[in-house]
Design an enzyme around this catalytic site. Structure first.
Site, PDB file in Angstrom:
ATOM      1  N   ILE A  96       0.845  -1.196   0.000  1.00  0.00           N
ATOM      2  CA  ILE A  96       0.000   0.000   0.000  1.00  0.00           C
ATOM      3  C   ILE A  96       0.884   1.251   0.000  1.00  0.00           C
ATOM      4  O   ILE A  96       0.541   2.257  -0.608  1.00  0.00           O
ATOM      5  CB  ILE A  96      -0.919   0.007   1.245  1.00  0.00           C
ATOM      6  CG1 ILE A  96      -1.655  -1.330   1.401  1.00  0.00           C
ATOM      7  CG2 ILE A  96      -1.900   1.161   1.196  1.00  0.00           C
ATOM      8  CD1 ILE A  96      -2.544  -1.707   0.265  1.00  0.00           C
ATOM      9  N   CYS A 101      10.335   0.705   8.105  1.00  0.00           N
ATOM     10  CA  CYS A 101      10.387   1.772   7.114  1.00  0.00           C
ATOM     11  C   CYS A 101      11.848   2.107   6.849  1.00  0.00           C
ATOM     12  O   CYS A 101      12.678   2.018   7.746  1.00  0.00           O
ATOM     13  CB  CYS A 101       9.710   3.042   7.627  1.00  0.00           C
ATOM     14  SG  CYS A 101       8.080   2.782   8.281  1.00  0.00           S
TER      15      CYS A 101
END
Lengths: 286, 400
Positions: free
Chosen positions: B153, B212
């Site tokens: 996403i 991340c």
């Protein structure tokens, strides 16, 4: 109508074309509350390692009998599983989902354009339009005559025009080439099919006013506040609405998996769509 | 129609109103009369009007729920204490039951509320939230794989301020705690998001997504670098008093040093695991299927990996562990608990079965009753070795 989990009983399953099926389900809640363009998210048997539901356009919905039908092609394990279900089997469906086609009340001539399995996306709109006394032309494109949707499955009132890529039936060429003949007649157009077809139609729709010199519906004096892009009012005034497809996770707007790129950023097919006004989508090389 | 007319002659106000409405919109009346026989079949003896009756009855037929317990059974079930504290040393983060919903699979808790009673969940981890709005990755973003799904996403979200403004007041009125999952590209990003969430009513805790890329460190993920994981956890810890969960990535050789570093840096709990890095190929085999090339694998396919990580981490840390990865049944919940998780998150399975998390809570309660337990605490850690460390280290030898 709000979405809900529905247990739908399969009442009929038949193969209408090679690899294409129409299944009828007894699901009164879906049949009464659904509008053309909406879809259901169907749970497949989980024994085979399938973890996601499968989204299908609601092909037809008959409130009088409580029957909804789904039209699909066998493309993978989920749809193959569906073809093996038997009459009396109960399927878990989540629906109705998404936003429907928005027909302007003043539109009397509706042009429906479908490419291949895209027929499933606009089929119910034909029913609704005929019910409301509108005139309907369905343009349909397929690879060859063997894949052409049977006219017997359409309402008698619609005009059905076919194009095939190999010329084996009807117009020889793409269905988009038929649009020129009807674009002056049509008050609004609604399409579902492969992405390149929709992109071409959006291109045609964008140039339509210039070619025909028609006034935009609902903006006669040219003034006033424009409806925000994506609103129901704006869609109702849009000439071309398209039903889009994308691989989907949750189908309720939670996972953000099924996005398409819109002019203002990503749009969720399951929540903002699956029907969009053509102006909302950022078409490639438009 | 006949029945309705009879009622109207009795002068019932409510029915009279209904009939007025149906006069204005004849299509509604047609629809209602058409489904009356169906109603009668589904709900024998149902005298109450309206479509809802038929709807819920049909939905009940499809839902694989257990037989409704008797009053005595219900009283015994209610006595069982499923509550879990995820931050026992930091003010507490009490969950009414240990079944949570995983970040990214449940939006902001509102998307499913038409079909799920969200207040009955243990907790909701909301969609990953960043400092600034993010448009996410190019489509397609999800695809199914055997026993799982891949997603990329790309942390699409409206930014922390918009999330607080839009959902904060709503969450404040909820019984279920909402844990905001946060992500960032630098320690400063994480700290700033945590600071803005601190003190917001309705935010019960923070879950750090450290999978991340750390832009300040050449794009190396925080989660695969022990020092970066420690630094970001410590920095967020200093920035907020909120209960702090840190979500481990399985894409490392050995998670134990990272888990230890996170514990030492002051995390209240550890969530294990995030998705496994994966790839799918397009149908014509000319490119990767996902718009972002790589995706994160989730679903039952990763459950053994998740169990292994929970099993290893449980032996090196003493803070609570939240297990996540392929939970689709009560057996999976019990597996994670046996490996040392005090709570579990349900993720991908929600897409197929939105009612699953709530049902798992009920099933866990019934399981405790059947085993004669007054809480689910005795179920935790039963599969762990008596001597910490040994079997797990042996397992490492066989790991490719």
């Amino acid at each position: 109508m709000t979405m809900r989990l529905v247990s739908a009983e399969l009442v009929e399953s038949r193969q209408i074309l090679p690899g294409q099926w129409i299944q009828s389900f007894a699901a009164p809640e879906l049949a009464t509350g659904s509008r053309a363009g909406q879809f259901v998210h169907v749970r497949t048997g989980d024994y085979s390692g399938l973890v996601l539901r499968r989204p299908f356009s609601i092909n037809t919905a008959d409130p009088a009998t409580g029957i909804v039908t789904l039209h699909f092609r066998t493309v993978g394990r989920g749809t193959e599983w569906l073809t093996r279900t038997r009459e009396g089997d109960r399927l878990d469906m989540l629906g109705p989902l998404g936003r429907p086609f928005e027909v302007d009340p003043r539109s009397h001539h509706l042009l429906l354009i479908a490419g291949g399995l895209g027929m499933a996306g606009i089929r119910m709109l034909a029913d609704e339009a005929v019910r409301d006394g509108r005139q309907v032309v369905v343009l349909f494109g397929a690879q060859s005559a063997s894949n052409v949707y049977p006219s017997s499955l359409l309402p008698d009132e619609v005009e059905y025009v076919v194009a095939t890529d190999d010329g084996s039936l009807g117009h020889h060429g793409f269905v988009t080439e038929l649009v020129a003949e009807y674009e002056a007649w049509a008050d609004q157009a609604f399409a579902c099919g492969p992405h390149p077809m929709l992109a071409r139609l959006a291109q045609l729709a964008a140039g339509r006013r210039a070619r025909l010199g028609v006034a935009k519906l609902g903006r006669k004096r040219g003034g006033g506040k424009a409806d925000p892009l994506g609103s129901t009012a704006a869609r109702r005034k849009s000439f071309l609405q398209v039903s889009m497809e994308q691989t989907m996770g949750c189908a309720v707007g939670a996972c953000l998996g099924c996005t398409v790129i819109g002019v203002d950023g990503p749009l969720r097919v399951c929540r903002e769509g699956p029907v969009f006004a053509a102006e909302e989508i950022a078409w490639p090389n438009a | 129609m006949k029945a309705k007319r009879t009622v109207i002659t009795f002068g019932d106000m409510r029915v009279g109103k209904d009939s007025d409405r149906s006069k204005r919109t004849p299509t509604v009346r047609k629809v209602k009369s058409a489904i009356v026989p169906v109603d009668r079949i589904k709900v024998p003896g149902a005298g109450r009007p309206r479509v809802e009756t038929g709807g819920s009855a049909v939905a009940d037929l499809g839902a694989p729920t257990a037989v409704r317990p008797t009053l005595a059974e219900q009283a015994a079930l209610d006595k069982i204490d499923l509550s879990v504290d995820l931050a026992p040393e930091h003010g507490g983060l009490m969950l009414a039951n240990p079944i949570m919903v995983a970040s990214g699979t449940f939006g902001y808790g509102v998307e499913y509320d038409e079909v799920v009673d969200v207040q009955r969940l243990g907790a909701i981890c909301c969609k990953g939230t960043t400092l600034r709005p993010r448009a996410g990755n190019p489509p397609p973003r999800v695809t199914e794989t055997p026993g799982g799904m891949l997603n990329s996403i790309g942390l699409q979200n409206p930014g922390v301020d918009a999330v607080i403004e839009k959902y904060g007041p709503l969450w404040q009125g909820w019984k279920v705690p909402v844990i905001v999952n946060i992500a960032g590209e630098s320690i400063e990003d994480y700290v700033e998001v945590a600071r803005r969430l601190d003190g917001v009513p309705g935010v019960a805790g923070i879950e750090l997504n450290i999978s991340c890329p750390n832009v300040g460190k050449g794009g190396l993920q925080f989660a695969i670098d022990r020092d970066a994981a420690r630094a970001v956890t410590a920095a967020v810890r200093r920035a907020t008093d909120l209960p702090l969960l840190v979500k481990l990535s399985p894409n490392v050789a050995d998670v134990r040093p990272i888990a230890k570093a996170i514990e030492e840096a002051g995390a209240d709990a550890i969530t294990a695991i995030n998705t496994l890095s994966g790839l799918a190929v397009s149908a014509d085999r000319t490119r990767a299927f996902l718009g972002n090339t790589y995706g994160g694998l989730s679903g039952p396919a990763i459950k053994p990996v998740a169990l292994r990580v929970v099993y290893e981490v449980a032996q090196v840390v003493s803070i609570p562990i939240v297990g996540i990865g392929g939970v689709t049944s009560l057996a999976d919940v019990l597996d994670f608990m046996a490996c040392g998780a005090v709570a579990v998150q349900v993720g991908t399975a929600i897409f197929a079965d939105p009612e699953l998390p709530v049902r798992l809570g009920d099933e866990l309660r019934a399981e405790c009753l059947a085993r004669g337990l007054s809480s689910c605490a005795p179920l935790v850690g039963t599969a762990l070795p008596k001597r910490a460390g040994a079997p797990s280290a042996k397992g490492a030898e066989y790991r490719p």
